[in-house]
Design a protein around this motif. Structure first.
Motif, mmCIF file in Angstrom:
data_model
loop_
_atom_site.group_PDB
_atom_site.id
_atom_site.type_symbol
_atom_site.label_atom_id
_atom_site.label_comp_id
_atom_site.label_asym_id
_atom_site.label_seq_id
_atom_site.Cartn_x
_atom_site.Cartn_y
_atom_site.Cartn_z
ATOM 1 N N GLY A 126 31.535 16.404 63.958
ATOM 2 C CA GLY A 126 31.375 15.135 63.255
ATOM 3 C C GLY A 126 29.926 14.760 63.022
ATOM 4 N N CYS A 127 29.012 15.692 63.252
ATOM 5 C CA CYS A 127 27.587 15.431 63.042
ATOM 6 C C CYS A 127 27.293 15.480 61.543
ATOM 7 C CB CYS A 127 26.779 16.479 63.782
ATOM 8 S SG CYS A 127 25.019 16.259 63.656
ATOM 9 N N SER A 128 26.505 14.528 61.062
ATOM 10 C CA SER A 128 26.145 14.511 59.646
ATOM 11 C C SER A 128 24.750 13.939 59.474
ATOM 12 C CB SER A 128 27.152 13.689 58.839
ATOM 13 O OG SER A 128 27.143 12.356 59.287
ATOM 14 N N GLN A 129 24.125 14.265 58.350
ATOM 15 C CA GLN A 129 22.815 13.688 58.036
ATOM 16 C C GLN A 129 22.987 12.701 56.887
ATOM 17 O OE1 GLN A 129 19.916 16.590 56.809
ATOM 18 N NE2 GLN A 129 21.393 17.751 55.617
ATOM 19 N N HIS A 130 22.350 11.558 57.033
ATOM 20 C CA HIS A 130 22.433 10.504 56.022
ATOM 21 C C HIS A 130 21.081 10.392 55.333
ATOM 22 C CE1 HIS A 130 26.329 8.858 57.424
ATOM 23 N NE2 HIS A 130 25.958 9.500 58.503
ATOM 24 N N ILE A 131 21.075 10.603 54.046
ATOM 25 C CA ILE A 131 19.842 10.477 53.268
ATOM 26 C C ILE A 131 19.734 9.018 52.856
ATOM 27 C CG2 ILE A 131 18.587 11.258 51.235
ATOM 28 C CD1 ILE A 131 20.306 13.843 51.408
ATOM 29 N N LEU A 132 18.675 8.367 53.338
ATOM 30 C CA LEU A 132 18.484 6.938 53.124
ATOM 31 C C LEU A 132 17.625 6.679 51.896
ATOM 32 C CD1 LEU A 132 17.767 6.038 56.856
ATOM 33 C CD2 LEU A 132 19.965 6.032 55.675
ATOM 34 N N GLU A 133 17.600 5.441 51.462
ATOM 35 C CA GLU A 133 16.762 5.041 50.324
ATOM 36 C C GLU A 133 15.290 5.194 50.683
ATOM 37 O OE1 GLU A 133 17.636 3.919 47.238
ATOM 38 O OE2 GLU A 133 19.756 4.270 47.692
ATOM 39 N N ARG A 134 14.480 5.630 49.738
ATOM 40 C CA ARG A 134 13.040 5.759 49.983
ATOM 41 C C ARG A 134 12.342 4.435 49.689
ATOM 42 N NH1 ARG A 134 9.957 7.246 45.188
ATOM 43 N NH2 ARG A 134 11.376 7.196 43.418
ATOM 44 N N ASN A 135 11.200 4.255 50.332
ATOM 45 C CA ASN A 135 10.403 3.045 50.110
ATOM 46 C C ASN A 135 9.110 3.411 49.405
ATOM 47 O OD1 ASN A 135 12.212 1.231 51.220
ATOM 48 N ND2 ASN A 135 11.486 1.590 53.274
ATOM 49 N N THR A 136 8.049 3.611 50.144
ATOM 50 C CA THR A 136 6.744 3.887 49.541
ATOM 51 C C THR A 136 6.482 5.377 49.355
ATOM 52 O OG1 THR A 136 5.734 3.817 51.730
ATOM 53 C CG2 THR A 136 5.726 1.778 50.444
ATOM 54 N N SER A 137 7.142 6.211 50.122
ATOM 55 C CA SER A 137 6.945 7.659 50.040
ATOM 56 C C SER A 137 7.777 8.242 48.905
ATOM 57 C CB SER A 137 7.357 8.300 51.370
ATOM 58 O OG SER A 137 7.298 9.702 51.277
ATOM 59 N N ASP A 138 7.413 9.454 48.491
ATOM 60 C CA ASP A 138 8.238 10.137 47.503
ATOM 61 C C ASP A 138 9.362 10.931 48.176
ATOM 62 O OD1 ASP A 138 6.507 11.953 48.616
ATOM 63 O OD2 ASP A 138 5.992 12.951 46.738
ATOM 64 N N HIS A 139 9.405 10.911 49.525
ATOM 65 C CA HIS A 139 10.472 11.547 50.290
ATOM 66 C C HIS A 139 11.384 10.479 50.880
ATOM 67 C CE1 HIS A 139 8.948 15.737 50.475
ATOM 68 N NE2 HIS A 139 7.795 15.137 50.234
ATOM 69 N N CYS A 140 12.670 10.775 50.932
ATOM 70 C CA CYS A 140 13.644 9.861 51.540
ATOM 71 C C CYS A 140 13.769 10.164 53.030
ATOM 72 C CB CYS A 140 15.023 10.051 50.900
ATOM 73 S SG CYS A 140 15.063 9.680 49.151
ATOM 74 N N PRO A 141 13.872 9.149 53.866
ATOM 75 C CA PRO A 141 14.102 9.415 55.288
ATOM 76 C C PRO A 141 15.521 9.944 55.508
ATOM 77 C CG PRO A 141 14.078 7.058 54.865
ATOM 78 C CD PRO A 141 13.726 7.732 53.576
#
Length: 90
Positions: A44-59
């Motif tokens: 059940g492990c998963s990675q959630h791509i969150l909205e980016r803020n100031t960086s061009d990469h998403c956390p």
């Protein structure tokens, strides 16, 4: 990845992790790679791509959903059994 026996964690949320500042390009550059053993231990492990803020990469946030293993066990201490006020269970 296959030579090192690593797996890509399934991702949820956004499809891309990097965006060109002007929005003309996007790609999935960032990801979590884990061993097969780690993945089988944490179903059940998963990675959630969150909205980016100031960086061009998403956390990216890795979540491991805890499985409900049922009610907690009831423990009895031997000293309770010696107490006359302790209720007998049938």
């Amino acid at each position: 990845m296959s030579d090192m026996e690593l797996e890509n964690v399934p991702s949820l949320g956004m499809a891309f992790t990097w965006f060109r500042p002007n929005g003309t390009a996007r790609s999935k550059l960032d990801r979590f790679l884990i061993s097969k053993e780690w993945l089988t231990m944490r179903l059940g492990c998963s990675q959630h791509i969150l909205e980016r803020n100031t960086s061009d990469h998403c956390p990216i946030l890795v979540k491991n959903y805890v499985v409900d293993k049922g009610p907690k066990m009831f423990w009895v201490l031997n000293c309770w059994l010696q107490d006359k006020n302790f209720r007998k269970l049938d």
